[in-house]
Design an enzyme around this catalytic site. Structure first.
Site, PDB file in Angstrom:
ATOM      1  N   TYR A 109      -2.558  -8.129  10.179  1.00  0.00           N
ATOM      2  CA  TYR A 109      -1.450  -8.038   9.224  1.00  0.00           C
ATOM      3  C   TYR A 109      -0.275  -8.884   9.693  1.00  0.00           C
ATOM      4  O   TYR A 109       0.330  -9.625   8.896  1.00  0.00           O
ATOM      5  CB  TYR A 109      -1.027  -6.580   9.046  1.00  0.00           C
TER       6      TYR A 109
ATOM      7  N   LYS B  58       1.545 -12.084   7.745  1.00  0.00           N
ATOM      8  CA  LYS B  58       2.966 -12.139   7.396  1.00  0.00           C
ATOM      9  C   LYS B  58       3.703 -13.241   8.152  1.00  0.00           C
ATOM     10  O   LYS B  58       4.698 -13.782   7.640  1.00  0.00           O
ATOM     11  CB  LYS B  58       3.619 -10.779   7.630  1.00  0.00           C
TER      12      LYS B  58
END
Length: 264
Positions: free
Chosen positions: A163, A167
């Site tokens: 994740y 990002k």
């Protein structure tokens, strides 16, 4: 100037991905209160239709189109305009909100399908949507791309390698895009939230609500409406003002791994 009645947003057309819940749904409602037209995209048809109904019920809301779409499906993205009424095809603001995190496994124990699904939605889907819209923005010499990043795009943490990587990619893509468009009137913004209590954490913990709730124990996290206000505020600035980056935390969070849990 209130974000809820800004004349700068009246009649503007806003396209929001991941609009079936959480930040996406809250953002749609706030833009509706400002009199904007809305194109709402999401994978979950039933939830999306409920949001569309709520948006249409807002006094003064503009036109609303709700389209079932998975941003990770390139064919669906390429065919989007076939599902959009002609009067809504001149989009003024793209809100790339679709994204998720799945699992807290560490490197070596992460399933390949989880890696692929997070990158397909969080990165490739965002890029596909931006490429679809940016050509039109350039031709019309107007437009605003608002990407929903994360504190995870500023600071990696254990148990969030994939994740965080997605990002960080969003942050890099957004920064490069802003630099590419510096000779145009097109604006580029990244909103980077810290802890926001939505169904996001439930998805992270694969439906385990009790585990998700523990993430926010002892402090008051942000809620979807808090981030929606920042998105709408950024979109409502004067045309010569670009909110390039907005990092938003609850008051008792200082970093991805540092927070004070002294009780709400």
């Amino acid at each position: 100037m209130s974000v809820f009645n800004s004349s700068r947003l009246l009649g503007k057309t806003i396209l929001i991905t991941g609009a079936s819940g959480g930040i996406g749904a809250a953002t749609a409602l706030l833009f509706a209160k400002a009199g904007s037209n809305l194109i709402l995209l999401a994978r979950r048809t039933e939830a999306l239709q409920k949001v569309a109904e709520a948006v249409r019920a807002v006094p003064g809301a503009g036109k609303v189109a709700a389209v079932q779409l998975d941003v990770s499906d390139k064919t669906q993205v390429a065919n989007l305009w076939k599902a959009i009424p002609n009067e809504l095809r001149n989009v003024d603001v793209l809100v790339n909100n679709a994204g998720f995190v799945l699992g807290v496994e560490r490197v070596g124990a992460i399933k390949e399908e989880d890696v692929e699904s997070m990158f397909q939605t969080n990165v490739f889907g965002l890029v596909s949507m931006t490429q679809l819209l940016i050509k039109d923005f350039k031709e019309r010499k107007t437009g605003h791309v608002i990407n929903i990043g994360s504190i995870a795009g500023r600071e990696p943490y254990a148990g969030g390698s994939i994740y965080c990587a997605t990002k960080h990619a969003v942050n890099a893509f957004t920064g490069a895009l802003m630099r590419e468009l510096v000779d145009t009137p097109i604006r580029v913004t990244e909103i980077q939230p810290g802890m926001v209590e939505t169904e996001f954490s439930i998805i992270r913990f694969r439906g385990d609500k009790s585990a998700a709730d523990k993430v926010y124990e002892g402090l008051q996290p942000l809620v979807a409406e808090d981030i929606a206000e920042e998105i709408v505020w950024a979109a409502s600035r004067p045309p010569h003002v670009n909110i390039a980056e907005l990092f938003v935390l609850p008051v008792n969070q200082a970093s991805a791994t540092l927070s004070y849990r002294g009780g709400k």
